[in-house]
Design an enzyme around this catalytic site. Structure first.
Site, mmCIF file in Angstrom:
data_model
loop_
_atom_site.group_PDB
_atom_site.id
_atom_site.type_symbol
_atom_site.label_atom_id
_atom_site.label_comp_id
_atom_site.label_asym_id
_atom_site.label_seq_id
_atom_site.Cartn_x
_atom_site.Cartn_y
_atom_site.Cartn_z
ATOM 1 N N ASP A 186 24.451 -35.548 -27.916
ATOM 2 C CA ASP A 186 24.182 -37.366 -28.503
ATOM 3 C C ASP A 186 24.641 -37.167 -30.257
ATOM 4 O O ASP A 186 25.072 -38.231 -30.200
ATOM 5 C CB ASP A 186 22.518 -37.256 -28.850
ATOM 6 C CG ASP A 186 21.500 -37.571 -27.588
ATOM 7 O OD1 ASP A 186 22.065 -37.514 -26.833
ATOM 8 O OD2 ASP A 186 21.277 -38.187 -27.964
ATOM 9 N N CYS B 133 18.613 -29.577 -25.565
ATOM 10 C CA CYS B 133 18.874 -31.373 -27.022
ATOM 11 C C CYS B 133 18.182 -32.308 -26.026
ATOM 12 O O CYS B 133 17.978 -31.881 -25.013
ATOM 13 C CB CYS B 133 20.631 -31.005 -26.931
ATOM 14 S SG CYS B 133 20.627 -30.109 -27.898
ATOM 15 N N ASP B 134 18.525 -32.785 -26.986
ATOM 16 C CA ASP B 134 17.703 -34.868 -26.473
ATOM 17 C C ASP B 134 17.551 -35.184 -25.421
ATOM 18 O O ASP B 134 16.152 -35.289 -24.803
ATOM 19 C CB ASP B 134 18.894 -35.984 -26.473
ATOM 20 C CG ASP B 134 19.027 -34.942 -28.233
ATOM 21 O OD1 ASP B 134 19.674 -34.148 -28.675
ATOM 22 O OD2 ASP B 134 18.732 -36.248 -28.951
ATOM 23 N N LYS B 135 17.742 -35.114 -24.223
ATOM 24 C CA LYS B 135 17.985 -36.085 -23.042
ATOM 25 C C LYS B 135 17.394 -34.699 -21.756
ATOM 26 O O LYS B 135 16.881 -35.320 -20.956
ATOM 27 C CB LYS B 135 18.662 -36.659 -22.356
ATOM 28 C CG LYS B 135 19.151 -38.174 -22.786
ATOM 29 C CD LYS B 135 17.906 -38.597 -24.093
ATOM 30 C CE LYS B 135 17.982 -39.072 -24.786
ATOM 31 N NZ LYS B 135 18.455 -38.659 -26.759
ATOM 32 N N CYS C 225 19.891 -29.248 -34.316
ATOM 33 C CA CYS C 225 20.495 -29.785 -35.112
ATOM 34 C C CYS C 225 19.159 -29.383 -36.156
ATOM 35 O O CYS C 225 18.418 -29.591 -35.004
ATOM 36 C CB CYS C 225 20.766 -31.071 -35.419
ATOM 37 S SG CYS C 225 22.742 -31.268 -34.272
ATOM 38 N N GLU D 12 21.177 -45.104 -29.222
ATOM 39 C CA GLU D 12 20.614 -44.582 -30.609
ATOM 40 C C GLU D 12 20.798 -45.616 -31.619
ATOM 41 O O GLU D 12 22.610 -45.255 -31.519
ATOM 42 C CB GLU D 12 20.995 -43.182 -30.720
ATOM 43 C CG GLU D 12 19.431 -42.320 -29.632
ATOM 44 C CD GLU D 12 19.272 -40.781 -30.478
ATOM 45 O OE1 GLU D 12 18.422 -40.326 -29.535
ATOM 46 O OE2 GLU D 12 20.610 -40.326 -31.481
ATOM 47 N N SER E 254 18.470 -42.024 -33.045
ATOM 48 C CA SER E 254 18.058 -40.855 -33.117
ATOM 49 C C SER E 254 16.379 -40.370 -34.079
ATOM 50 O O SER E 254 15.652 -41.086 -34.805
ATOM 51 C CB SER E 254 19.026 -40.398 -33.940
ATOM 52 O OG SER E 254 18.651 -38.769 -34.891
#
Length: 551
Positions: free
Chosen positions: A78, A119-121, A191, A442, A468
């Protein structure tokens, strides 16, 4: 075993022949087949090290008497996709990940799954697949990144995003920005703050589908390798006992995860993802559940971007078990909830302890009395909107100001950096919802620009897009219905007064209904030239208040 459908009987001779071509022995054909979904790639820092983790998972599977079979899964970074067309593909990737795991598991009759994520998704997509398939499954993340050091202070990815505004204001030179960007992300891993990746990996643990430590053990620690080995072992045990996600997880498990979510001030994306995961699990979860839990759950941690502490700091302070033990004092945790570890939540947290009271506050002395995420309703968001309250300064909990309206992220970002946004304004970014984007981008770049320009304590931002986990400030997202579907946000004009009252859970457009009715008569949704997966996504995706699920 489920894999017998490709291994047993005269009719399966061709299938066995193909498996033997892979090196399978006679003994292997008698053992559980464990699919390992590996989201390794060479573009995401949170995934670059996953090959090593997968080798440890395989070792665990083998030691427990299973046969590991690795296959690949896509992923989007992202941060790299941010603030350009690439971000439109991030949320759609969640459903594509779930679909691809479903295809691999059904086509090859795996007995169980180990879902290796970061990570995110990717994490929510894998959890969606686990419930959809409902075969024994366990998740393990790559772990959080360590923070960097710049001029004696800890820095992270958001430090680099917010520094852009400081450069534009003349408070930082481009040379200093270059030095900062070189050390903001010093290791592999997701992160370092409580952004979406770490949020979802912590909630996977709280939900009961990952082992203790999954959300917080740093990516570079050997403890994570040991956790991966144990995860592989547990995958085989889950198969032997036929412990599927739906047999382990129920509504109370989701409420446990939401309580942890609120206590830690996780990313607002967790609302979107938990709704979608619950949909796959057949669990009735709604925005009201989030708000009800939020009102009785104190904020126990101030994690980046809301405060100074990193996810590795949370790990050293006791991790998710310590947080859940603290919340249990207020009866906010179902201690009987089952987990993939073979223990109940109550049994896991029995030995947990808080080792740093600055990182994890006691429930008697929280950072805030109510949870880190609030759901706002009102004339601007009849079906709801979401704000990360733990990252809002006190003077912005209530704010009323004139709208500055933009029909895309790019327009808003340019206006912010060029100094066109003034203290008191409410920046409105619309046509960025699930259908409008399409893809619900985002808004980290605009929110970081507001912070970098020194406006985070005087300017609010409202969008039908999302944020985010690195966003801070009075930023209200997921406004539903979205502009593309004719929601009230589509009717806002420059200068309209928008009133935000987070304690009262309200967001209102202060324009008479008869005026809005006239505007509605003239309104037409914009048409964007889209093709490929975005065209399919726009046609099938639901509203954000339902988790942007694809139907």
């Amino acid at each position: 075993m489920r894999s017998d459908r490709i291994k047993k009987g005269v009719e399966r001779a061709p299938h066995r022949s193909l498996l033997r071509a892979l090196g399978f022995s006679d003994d292997d054909l008698k053992k559980p087949l464990i699919g390992i979904a590996n989201s390794f790639n060479e573009i995401i820092p949170g995934h670059i090290h996953l090959r090593n983790l997968v080798e440890a998972v395989k070792a665990g599977v083998l030691s427990a008497g299973g046969v590991p079979v690795e296959f690949g899964v896509i992923g989007v970074c992202d941060g790299i996709a941010m603030n350009h067309e690439g971000m439109k593909y991030s949320l759609p990737s969640r459903d594509l990940i779930a679909d691809s795991i479903e295809i691999m598991a059904m086509a090859h009759a795996f007995d169980g799954l180990v879902l290796v994520t970061s990570c995110d998704k990717i994490t929510p997509g894998m959890l969606m697949a686990a419930f959809r398939l409902n075969i024994p499954a366990i998740i393990i993340a790559g772990g959080p990144m360590l923070t960097g050091k710049y001029k004696g202070k800890e820095v992270n990815l958001i430090s680099a995003f917010e520094a852009i505004g400081r450069v534009k204001k003349g408070e930082m030179s481009e040379e200093e920005l270059s030095e900062l960007e070189a050390c903001a992300c010093p290791t592999c891993g997701s992160c370092a703050g409580m952004f979406t990746a770490n949020s979802m990996n912590c909630l996977s643990e709280a939900l009961g589908l990952a082992l203790p430590g999954n959300g917080t053990i740093p990516a570079v620690y050997s403890d994570r390798i040991r956790l991966a080995k144990e995860t592989g072992k547990r995958a085989v045990e889950l198969v032997k006992k036929n412990l599927t996600p739906k047999r382990l997880v129920n509504k109370n498990s989701f409420l446990n995860a939401i309580a942890v979510d609120m206590a830690l001030g996780c990313s607002t994306n967790t609302v979107l993802h938990l709704l979608a995961i619950a949909h796959e699990a057949g669990v009735d979860l709604s925005l009201k559940d989030f708000d009800e839990v939020s009102k009785k759950t104190p904020v126990l941690a101030k994690l980046i971007p809301a405060g100074p502490h990193s996810v590795p700091d949370l790990h050293h302070a006791g991790g998710i078990p310590a947080v859940m033990k603290e919340l249990s004092k207020l009866n906010l945790i179902d201690l009987s909830a089952k987990t993939v570890s073979g223990l109940t939540v109550g049994e896991i947290i029995k030995k947990a302890e808080v080792r740093n009271r600055e990182v994890i506050r006691p429930v008697e002395d929280p950072y805030h009395k109510e949870g880190g995420i609030a759901v706002l309703y009102g004339t601007l968001a009849p079906k709801g909107s979401v704000v990360k309250t733990s990252a809002v300064v006190p003077q912005m909990l209530r704010h009323s100001g004139p709208a500055r309206v933009f029909n895309s992220e790019e327009e808003a970002y340019s206006a912010i950096l060029s100094g066109k946004i003034k203290p008191g304004d409410v920046v409105v970014i619309r046509y960025e919802g699930p259908k409008g984007g399409p893809g619900m981008r985002e808004m980290l770049s605009p929110t970081s620009a507001i912070a970098g320009m020194g406006l985070s304590e005087s300017v609010a931002l409202v969008t039908d897009g999302r944020f985010s986990g690195g966003t801070r400030g009075a930023c209200v997202g997921h406004v539903s219905p979205e502009a593309q579907e004719g929601g009230p946000i589509a009717l806002v004009e420059d200068g309209d007064i928008i009133e935000i009252d987070i304690p009262a859970r309200r967001i209102d457009l202060k324009v008479p209904e008869e005026v809005l009715a006239e505007r509605r008569k003239r309104w037409k949704p914009p048409r964007k030239k889209i093709s490929g997966i975005l065209k399919k996504y726009q046609a099938l995706v639901s509203s954000a208040d339902r988790g942007a699920i694809v139907e």
